[in-house]
Design an enzyme around this catalytic site. Structure first.
Site, PDB file in Angstrom:
ATOM      1  CE  LYS A 106      74.406  43.672 132.251  1.00  0.00           C
ATOM      2  NZ  LYS A 106      73.282  44.582 133.211  1.00  0.00           N
ATOM      3  N   GLY A 148      71.396  46.783 122.636  1.00  0.00           N
ATOM      4  CA  GLY A 148      71.618  47.852 123.521  1.00  0.00           C
ATOM      5  C   GLY A 148      72.239  49.099 122.469  1.00  0.00           C
ATOM      6  CB  SER A 149      74.363  51.974 123.525  1.00  0.00           C
ATOM      7  OG  SER A 149      75.541  51.543 124.227  1.00  0.00           O
ATOM      8  CG  ASN A 150      75.485  51.791 117.537  1.00  0.00           C
ATOM      9  OD1 ASN A 150      74.106  51.829 117.798  1.00  0.00           O
ATOM     10  ND2 ASN A 150      75.660  51.677 116.357  1.00  0.00           N
ATOM     11  CD  GLN A 151      80.709  54.561 124.514  1.00  0.00           C
ATOM     12  OE1 GLN A 151      79.696  55.088 124.453  1.00  0.00           O
ATOM     13  NE2 GLN A 151      81.906  54.560 124.990  1.00  0.00           N
ATOM     14  N   GLY A 154      77.812  47.930 122.329  1.00  0.00           N
ATOM     15  CA  GLY A 154      77.512  46.642 121.524  1.00  0.00           C
ATOM     16  C   GLY A 154      79.044  46.319 120.961  1.00  0.00           C
ATOM     17  CD  GLU A 206      69.430  43.174 115.547  1.00  0.00           C
ATOM     18  OE1 GLU A 206      69.337  44.478 115.370  1.00  0.00           O
ATOM     19  OE2 GLU A 206      69.866  42.231 114.918  1.00  0.00           O
ATOM     20  CB  CYS A 256      66.095  50.138 118.464  1.00  0.00           C
ATOM     21  SG  CYS A 256      64.986  48.615 118.509  1.00  0.00           S
ATOM     22  CD  GLN A 262      68.333  56.966 127.834  1.00  0.00           C
ATOM     23  OE1 GLN A 262      69.460  56.405 127.797  1.00  0.00           O
ATOM     24  NE2 GLN A 262      67.698  57.277 126.788  1.00  0.00           N
ATOM     25  CD  GLU A 294      68.930  54.787 118.891  1.00  0.00           C
ATOM     26  OE1 GLU A 294      68.221  54.148 118.591  1.00  0.00           O
ATOM     27  OE2 GLU A 294      70.022  54.508 119.279  1.00  0.00           O
TER      28      GLU A 294
END
Length: 489
Positions: free
Chosen positions: A180, A233-236, A238, A255, A289, A336, A390
């Site tokens: 995806k 992707g993003s921490n949230q 992930g 990651e 990143c 963004q 970030e």
């Protein structure tokens, strides 16, 4: 059926066929340099579509696993050759979808081709070791076996390289795939999938599905027949995926973000350091990143180095990424852009000084795109938001220090630990940096961004789930170790 319908609509690829989503809904993908330019329409898929994709991968996993590594490798070699013939087309698609300049997109496509060939060769390398047994009559060895079905969830900032550095090792080590991609760059990913189709990959081995992360991505993470999930992707997001996979005992790889420092010591080659900071921070419009986000400069050379950065920033040309004279393209989307502008405003509010940029450029050629001028802040304190979070845009924070120890303390004073760099001629300073920096990718006299495909890549702290991608390290995630003990009867 073709990957594209007559309405420039890109379909899902399930069990070897291009098919529309059961929802009947589509999502428009536009060019961030000019939103009037419609790149295509992709499927807004459902959980039921996702189940069909997983079922196809599950059905194909045994026959794919039974092939030799060399046989699987031949499909990757074929796909690489096809991609090489279509390099210009795929790179142009990535530029129109994501906004990075055409030379950058061509370089990324070439890297993707090299990744395929690297992992095609992995099919001929060892998968285990012989281990001495305490029983003199026994043979004991290990073998690596595939996980089964792997869910691949990829971001928009590297629409070619990241899908391939996940899919290629997954395939060569005997797994089947459901991918995806980010909706923003799903057209480019569809074209990559079509290269595998043309290479003759058996039905069900690779399945491609587009849609919302909260629907398709979450279903992949939760599906009982998905044996592993690899996510960038993003921490949230992930963490949500990791928690979902953990609950049912699936293997997962995350990651995520970075807040990457470059230390410029007082004995550095200032010209080389300035060029590396500019390219590391502003190429791809800062949307990496591993992009340079904080520049920590020793006080003795601070003013001279700052002037070099400002002069080089003034020379940057902004515009449509397909144009030859453009060095920096647009931000990838309105969300963004708004996010980047909000961080710039936050920096001002917290007392940092904006030296240059940070505004939307004026003029007719910018009015239909998501453009921003590259920004440099000074008088930044390590506790400020722009020094901790970030931003994922062309914004750098300058921090002045007196000693290398102070620089290292500031470099490590964030929750992330992806990449870091130092510019110095002193061997002792290099060794101290290498030993003390809390980052998975450590670079000396080079920009913070960039990693070679044959080397492990991943972060420390909250930048990853502590596994590594690329190179031989990919084998650790995409396989499980089986220990075998044989004794004659």
């Amino acid at each position: 059926m073709s990957v594209i319908t007559e309405k420039n609509t890109f379909l899902n690829f399930l069990d070897g066929k291009w098919v529309a989503s059961q929802s009947g809904d589509m999502v428009k993908v536009t060019n961030p340099a000019d939103v009037r330019d419609i790149v295509g329409y992709v499927q807004n898929s459902t959980a039921e579509d996702t189940d069909r994709a997983v079922a196809a991968a599950h059905k194909a996993k045994t026959s794919w696993r039974k092939l030799t590594g060399a046989e699987r490798g031949r499909y990757l070699y074929k796909a690489a050759d096809i991609m090489e013939r279509r390099l210009e087309e795929i790179a142009a698609s990535a530029t129109r979808e994501m906004g990075k300049t055409l030379p950058e997109a061509k370089g990324e496509t070439a890297r993707g081709i090299a990744i395929l060939r690297y992992y095609a060769g992995e099919g001929m390398r060892k998968t285990g070791d012989v281990i001495p047994s305490t029983d003199k009559d026994a043979l004991m060895f290990t073998d690596r076996v595939p996980l089964g079905v792997v869910g691949v969830i990829t971001p928009w900032n590297f629409p070619i390289a990241i899908p391939l550095w996940k899919m290629a090792p997954a395939l060569i080590y005997g797994n089947t795939i459901v991918i995806k991609p980010a909706t923003e760059t799903a057209v480019t990913c569809a074209k990559i999938i079509s290269c595998f189709e043309e290479a003759g990959l058996p039905p069900g081995v690779m399945n491609f599905i587009t849609g919302r992360g909260a629907v398709v991505g979450q279903r992949l993470a939760a599906h009982e027949n998905v044996n592993g999930i690899t996510f960038t992707g993003s921490n949230q997001t992930g963490k949500m995926i990791g928690q979902t996979a953990l609950k049912r005992g699936a293997k997962y790889q995350l990651e995520m973000g970075g807040k990457n420092p470059v230390i410029v010591a007082d004995d550095a080659d200032l010209e080389a350091a300035a060029e590396a900071v500019i390219t590391g921070a502003f190429l791809s419009t800062g949307q990496k990143c591993t992009a340079t986000s904080r520049v920590i400069i020793q006080s003795g050379i601070y003013d001279r180095f700052k002037e070099k950065l400002l002069q080089r920033t003034k020379e940057i040309t902004i515009g449509d990424s397909l144009q030859e004279d453009v060095w920096m393209g647009p931000i990838s989307s309105k969300n963004q852009l708004d996010n980047c502008l909000s961080y710039i405003e936050k920096g001002r509010q917290e007392g940092a000084s904006l030296l240059i940029g940070g505004e939307k450029p004026e003029g007719e050629k910018y009015q239909n795109g998501y453009f921003i001028e590259p920004a440099i802040f000074e008088n930044v304190k390590t506790g400020m938001t722009i020094a901790q979070e970030e931003i994922f845009g062309p914004v750098i924070a300058l921090l002045k220090v007196d000693t290398l120890k102070e620089a290292l303390d500031i470099a490590n004073d964030v929750k992330y630990g992806l990449s870091a760099s130092i510019f110095t001629e002193n061997i002792g300073s290099m060794l101290s940096f290498i030993d003390d920096i809390e980052a998975g990718l450590v670079r000396v006299n080079a920009e913070s961004a960039g990693v070679e495909l044959q080397a492990p890549f991943g972060g420390m702290k909250q930048s990853s789930s502590h596994s590594r991608e690329q190179g031989e390290a990919a084998k650790d995630f995409f396989t499980a170790i089986k220990t075998v003990f044989i004794k004659p009867s």
